[in-house]
Design a protein around this motif. Structure first.
Motif, mmCIF file in Angstrom:
data_model
loop_
_atom_site.group_PDB
_atom_site.id
_atom_site.type_symbol
_atom_site.label_atom_id
_atom_site.label_comp_id
_atom_site.label_asym_id
_atom_site.label_seq_id
_atom_site.Cartn_x
_atom_site.Cartn_y
_atom_site.Cartn_z
ATOM 1 N N GLU A 389 62.191 -59.815 6.406
ATOM 2 C CA GLU A 389 62.433 -58.466 6.918
ATOM 3 C C GLU A 389 61.831 -57.382 6.027
ATOM 4 O OE1 GLU A 389 66.441 -56.640 8.781
ATOM 5 O OE2 GLU A 389 66.238 -56.388 6.619
ATOM 6 N N ARG A 393 60.425 -53.468 6.593
ATOM 7 C CA ARG A 393 61.535 -52.517 6.515
ATOM 8 C C ARG A 393 61.207 -51.376 5.553
ATOM 9 N NH1 ARG A 393 67.298 -53.273 7.196
ATOM 10 N NH2 ARG A 393 68.430 -51.772 5.928
ATOM 11 N N ALA A 432 67.803 -60.852 9.375
ATOM 12 C CA ALA A 432 68.027 -59.448 9.739
ATOM 13 C C ALA A 432 69.232 -58.914 8.991
ATOM 14 C CB ALA A 432 68.252 -59.344 11.240
ATOM 15 N N GLY A 434 70.536 -55.461 9.511
ATOM 16 C CA GLY A 434 71.200 -54.299 10.116
ATOM 17 C C GLY A 434 70.541 -53.007 9.707
ATOM 18 N N SER A 435 70.956 -51.932 10.375
ATOM 19 C CA SER A 435 70.273 -50.657 10.145
ATOM 20 C C SER A 435 70.650 -50.042 8.797
ATOM 21 C CB SER A 435 70.570 -49.684 11.281
ATOM 22 O OG SER A 435 71.949 -49.665 11.478
ATOM 23 N N VAL A 436 69.887 -49.026 8.385
ATOM 24 C CA VAL A 436 70.096 -48.426 7.064
ATOM 25 C C VAL A 436 71.428 -47.687 7.025
ATOM 26 C CG1 VAL A 436 69.218 -46.769 5.371
ATOM 27 C CG2 VAL A 436 67.616 -48.125 6.743
ATOM 28 N N SER A 437 72.272 -48.038 6.084
ATOM 29 C CA SER A 437 73.530 -47.304 5.936
ATOM 30 C C SER A 437 73.974 -47.282 4.495
ATOM 31 C CB SER A 437 74.632 -47.934 6.785
ATOM 32 O OG SER A 437 75.829 -47.244 6.519
ATOM 33 N N GLU A 442 76.548 -52.901 6.887
ATOM 34 C CA GLU A 442 75.984 -53.118 8.221
ATOM 35 C C GLU A 442 75.901 -54.600 8.548
ATOM 36 O OE1 GLU A 442 74.911 -51.097 10.703
ATOM 37 O OE2 GLU A 442 75.737 -49.377 9.617
ATOM 38 N N SER A 444 73.930 -57.226 11.238
ATOM 39 C CA SER A 444 72.892 -57.293 12.253
ATOM 40 C C SER A 444 73.436 -58.054 13.456
ATOM 41 C CB SER A 444 71.683 -58.015 11.700
ATOM 42 O OG SER A 444 70.887 -58.439 12.760
ATOM 43 N N ASN A 472 68.006 -54.911 -0.132
ATOM 44 C CA ASN A 472 67.498 -53.673 0.451
ATOM 45 C C ASN A 472 68.375 -52.531 -0.028
ATOM 46 O OD1 ASN A 472 69.756 -53.571 2.160
ATOM 47 N ND2 ASN A 472 68.695 -54.763 3.745
ATOM 48 N N ASN A 474 70.841 -50.964 1.520
ATOM 49 C CA ASN A 474 72.115 -50.781 2.214
ATOM 50 C C ASN A 474 73.300 -50.946 1.270
ATOM 51 O OD1 ASN A 474 71.083 -50.188 4.648
ATOM 52 N ND2 ASN A 474 71.912 -51.977 5.716
#
Ligand code: BGC
Length: 735
Positions: A389, A393, A432, A434-437, A442, A444, A472, A474
Motif C-alpha cells: 500500500e 499512499r 489495506a 484504511g483512510s488517513v486519520s 482506522e 480497512s 503509515n 495513522n
C-alpha cells in the motif's frame, strides 16, 4: 499627573530618544542594538498591551502592538514543511489555494544522512518556505531522543544519539534563521512517548538527563542560537514541562543563557501561577475553541491573559516578570520579523524540490543486499512487481501536527514507473490500512484474502518483487497522540511477505517508517531498504536508489532491536515504559540505544550507524596527533578511507570513544565525531576529525557538573556502532 499622562511623559523621554539622523522612536531604528530597541518598545507599551503579547490570539498567532507598528507573531508547524493555513480559531484547514508546500523528508531521514550540510540545506529551504508564507516562527525541529521504537513521534526526531542530533539540529536552525524566521526547537524536555503525553511524569537520573536528553537542546540554544523553544506536555519532577522552573528558569535561562522565547506546546499550560513564575513566555493552544466561547475558554481568559493582568494589578506578581517575557518576545520580533535585512523567501521552488530529493537520497539506508540483488538497472527485468500500500499512499498526510498539504508528492510507484517504464511495472496493493486519520484507529473494509491473493499472483509472474510497506501516519502508527501497539509490521504485512516469498524469492523489502520494526522474514529476503518518509520527492529518490542512479549512503540514526524486549527501556518492564500512567522511570538510565546493546553485549538486528553501499570502503588504522592531552585540548584523529569498489559512493565514518576504567559506569562506547566522505571508485582520502577532550566528560552527579577523569581513553574508527575498524589509546593528563 494621571496614569495616562505619566505614560505619555515616559514615552517622550525614553521611547522617543533618537539618534541625530533618525527622528523616529528608537525601537524602529534598526541601526540600534536590539536590546535598546527592546527597552524603547517596552517603555511605550501599556500593561495590557504587554500582557496581550504573552498569549495566543488565534490557533497559531499572538498579538503585536498595532498602534506602535509592532507585528504579530505567526507560528506554524513544522518540522517537515509549512503546514496549511487553518481557521482562526479551529484546527481545520482554511481551504486557501496558495498554501500547498514542498514536503521535505522526515527528520529521521535527515539524521540518517549523517551530513550536517544536508541539515543546513534543509533548514535554508524550509526556512525560505516559512518566510514566503510570512511566518515568524517555524515550530520545529524536534530533538527528543529515540528511547523506544514504540513512540508515535519518533519520525519527527533525530534518533537515539545526543551527539548526532546535536550536530544535525544546529545547521538546521541556522539555515531556517538565515531567512528571518525563528526556529522553535521542541519538545523541551523528556517527551519521549505519546501515550499519556499530557500528564506522564518522567523520573530519571540527573546524569541521564544531562548526558542523553538535554545535549541537543543545549546545542540548539548555545550554538544554533535558536530564537524559541517549545515546552513539552509531560511532567518532570512532578511539574508540567511548559511551566517547569528547573527546566526553564534554571537550566535553560540561567545555565544556558537562553534569551529567546519559551512557547508552550498547544494546551500544555494548566495554571497561572506556574505559568507566570516558572519561565514560560508565550502561552498557546490552551482551549480548543478560543474566540467563540463555545464551551471553551476565550483567549482573554488564558492563564497568561486576564488572570496574569489582574495578578499584576493586585500586586501578586511583579511587573518585572511580565517585562522579562515581553522583552523576549520583542527580541524575537526585532531579531527576525523587523530585522533590516530580512529576505523574502520562496515557495515550492525547483531548488526546494531538488533539496528534498537530495536529502532523501542521502538518507535512504540500505540494510541488506545479499548477492548484490540491488541495484536493479533499467532494462534488467521486463516484469517488475511492485506490491504494498505504501507504494501509492500519501505519507505526507497524517501523523498529527506535522501533516502537510503538499504541492505534489511523487509516490514510490510513480517514481518506479517513471524509471522502469509503464510496461515493465505491475502493481498490487497487497494489504489495506484504511483512510488517513489522526485521532481514530482506522479499519480497512477491503477483503484481506483477495488482496493477498492478487498480490501473490502478481509476484508469481514477476522477475523481481519490490515490496513497499512499513508503517503509515495513522493513529497508533507513526503518529502524534498515540504510541504503536505492536513492534511487528501492521495490517498483516508479515504474513503477506511470507506468502509472496513462497512464489518469488527475488524480493526486496522497502520500508517506509520513522521507527524500527520486527523483521521475522529477514533471513529469507535478499534485500532491505529503509526509506523513511521522504516527502514530495519520495518516489524519485527511492527509484534512484533502486536503479543505482544514486548509491545509498544513509546510516541508521537509531538501533533496530531483534525483538522489542531487547530495547533498553522496554527490558525493564512497564514502569520503565510506558509507565503506570502517573510515573515513568527511565530505568535504563544512560544506556539508551546502542549504548545499551554494546554495554550489555546484546546483538541488535541493525546497529546504530549501520548502512550499506553499492561499493565497499576500506578503513585505514586510526591514529591521533599525540598520545597525551590536557583537558582543554583537542584530539586530532586521522585515518585513510578508500573506495575499493567499482562505483562512486559516500561513507559516513564514525569515531566512538570508550573509557575502560572510570569511577562511574560508562557506556561501552559513545559517538564523538562523524563525517560523510564522498569518494570516487578507487579513490582514497585521509579523513581528519576532531574530538575535544572536554567532550569525553561524564555528568558527575556529586559535583553537578561535567568531569573528565584523567587516564586512558580509546578511540575507535567505525562503520557503525557494531563495526569497529581499529582503535587507538590516548591518555588524559592529571591537571
Ligand atoms: C504538537 C506540537 C505542535 C503544536 C501545534 C502540538 O500538539 O505537540 O509539536 O507544534 O501542536 O500544532
Amino acid at each position: 499627573m494621571n496614569k495616562l499622562q505619566i505614560i505619555m511623559f515616559c514615552q517622550l523621554i525614553v521611547g522617543f530618544q533618537s539618534t541625530a539622523q533618525n527622528t523616529g522612536p528608537v525601537y524602529l531604528d534598526s541601526s540600534q542594538p536590539i536590546e535598546k530597541r527592546v527597552e524603547s518598545a517596552l517603555s511605550l507599551m501599556t500593561l495590557k498591551e504587554k500582557v496581550d503579547m504573552c498569549h495566543a490570539q488565534s490557533k497559531f498567532s499572538s498579538k503585536g502592538v498595532p498602534r506602535l507598528g509592532i507585528p504579530e507573531i505567526w507560528t506554524d508547524d513544522g518540522p517537515h514543511g509549512i503546514r496549511e493555513e487553518v481557521f482562526w480559531d479551529d484546527w481545520s484547514g482554511a481551504q486557501w489555494t496558495n498554501d500547498s508546500c514542498t514536503a521535505f523528508p522526515a527528520l529521521t531521514c535527515l539524521a540518517a544522512t549523517f551530513n550536517p550540510d544536508m541539515a543546513l540545506l534543509y533548514g535554508k529551504s524550509i526556512g525560505e518556505e516559512a518566510r514566503y508564507r510570512n511566518k515568524t516562527v517555524l515550530l520545529g525541529p524536534g530533538v527528543n531522543i529515540y528511547r523506544t521504537p514504540m513512540n508515535g513521534r519518533n519520525f519527527e526526531y533525530m534518533g537515539e544519539d545526543p551527539y548526532l542530533s546535536s550536530r544535525i539540529v544546529v545547521p538546521y536552525i541556522q539555515g531556517v534563521q538565515q531567512n528571518g524566521v525563528s526556529a522553535c526547537v521542541k519538545h523541551f524536555a523528556l517527551n519521549n512517548q505519546e501515550l499519556w503525553r499530557d500528564h506522564i511524569n518522567v523520573v530519571l537520573s540527573d546524569r541521564a538527563l544531562n548526558e542523553i536528553y538535554l545535549p541537543a537542546f543545549k546545542a540548539a540554544v548555545e550554538e544554533g542560537k535558536v530564537g524559541a523553544i517549545m515546552g513539552s506536555y509531560n511532567q518532570f519532577n512532578g511539574v508540567h514541562c511548559c511551566t517547569n522552573d528547573l527546566l526553564l528558569n534554571q537550566i535553560l535561562k540561567k545555565d544556558w543563557k537562553f534569551e529567546g522565547v519559551v512557547i508552550s506546546d498547544w494546551g500544555g499550560v494548566h495554571e497561572t501561577d506556574k505559568a507566570v513564575r516558572n519561565g514560560l513566555d508565550l502561552e498557546m493552544g490552551t482551549s480548543i475553541d478560543g474566540l467563540t466561547n463555545n464551551g471553551g475558554i476565550p483567549y482573554s481568559e488564558y492563564y497568561l491573559a486576564n488572570p496574569f493582568l489582574k495578578g499584576i494589578e493586585s500586586g501578586k506578581y511583579m511587573e518585572a516578570l511580565l517585562n522579562d517575557k515581553v522583552s523576549r518576545i520583542l527580541r524575537l520580533i526585532f531579531r527576525f520579523t523587523m530585522s533590516q535585512n530580512r529576505p523574502y523567501g520562496k515557495f515550492i521552488s525547483p531548488e526546494h524540490s531538488e533539496a528534498a530529493r537530495k536529502i532523501a537520497e542521502e538518507g535512504i539506508v540500505l540494510l541488506k543486499n545479499d548477492k548484490q540483488s540491488l541495484p536493479v538497472p533499467v532494462g534488467k527485468y521486463k516484469r517488475i512487481a511492485v506490491i504494498g500500500e505504501n507504494a501509492t499512499r500519501s505519507v505526507t498526510l497524517g501523523g498529527g501536527s506535522s501533516s502537510l498539504k503538499v504541492a505534489y508528492e511523487v509516490t514510490p510507484l510513480a517514481g518506479l514507473v517513471a524509471l522502469y517504464g509503464k510496461k515493465s511495472v505491475v502493481y498490487s496493493q497487497g494489504y489495506a490500512s484504511g483512510s488517513v486519520s489522526y485521532d481514530r484507529e482506522e479499519q480497512s473494509h477491503a477483503n484481506t484474502d483477495s488482496l493477498v491473493h492478487a498480490a501473490v499472483e502478481t509476484a508469481r509472474g514477476a522477475e523481481i518483487v519490490f515490496y513497499i510497506g512499513g508503517l503509515n501516519k495513522n493513529r497508533f502508527q507513526d503518529c502524534e497522540g498515540g504510541d504503536r501497539k505492536t513492534y511487528n509490521l501492521p495490517f498483516g504485512q508479515d504474513k503477506l511477505i511470507e506468502a509472496l516469498l513462497k512464489v518469488n524469492r527475488n524480493l526486496t523489502v522497502i520500508l517506509l517508517s520513522g521507527n524500527a520494526v520486527a523483521m521475522p522474514w529477514i533471513d529469507k529476503v535478499p534485500a532491505i531498504v529503509q526509506s523513511w518518509y521522504l516527502g514530495s520527492e519520495a518516489g524519485n529518490a527511492i527509484a534512484d536508489v533502486l536503479t543505482g542512479a544514486v548509491n545509498p549512503s544513509g546510516k541508521l540514526p537509531f538501533s533496530f532491536p531483534k525483538k522489542l524486549e531487547d530495547n533498553a527501556a522496554i527490558s525493564f518492564g512497564k514502569l520503565s515504559y510506558p509507565g503506570d500512567s502517573i510515573n515513568e522511570c527511565y530505568k535504563e538510565d544512560i544506556l539508551v540505544g546502542y549504548r545499551w546493546f554494546d554495554t550489555k553485549h546484546i546483538a541488535p538486528l541493525f546497529a546504530f550507524g549501520f548502512g550499506l553501499s553499492y561499493t565497499n570502503f576500506e578503513y585505514g588504522k586510526i591514529t591521533t596527533d599525540k598520545k597525551t592531552y590536557n583537558k582543554d585540548e583537542t584530539i586530532k584523529v586521522s585515518f585513510t578511507l578508500k573506495n575499493i569498489g567499482k562505483v562512486d559512493g559516500a561513507e559516513a565514518v564514525q569515531v566512538y570513544v570508550s573509557q575502560p576504567k572510570a569511577s562511574v559506569l560508562r557506556p561501552a562506547k559513545e559517538l564523538k565525531a562523524f563525517k560523510k566522505v564522498f569518494l570516487k571508485a578507487g579513490e582514497s582520502q585521509s579523513v581528519e576529525l576532531e574530538v575535544k577532550v572536554k567532550d569525553l566528560a561524564f555528568y558527575n552527579e556529586k559535583t553537578h557538573g561535567w568531569s573528565v577523569e584523567p587516564g586512558q581513553f580509546v578511540l575507535h574508527n567505525a562503520a557503525s556502532s557494531a563495526e569497529v575498524k581499529s582503535s587507538v589509546s590516548i591518555q588524559v593528563k592529571k591537571e
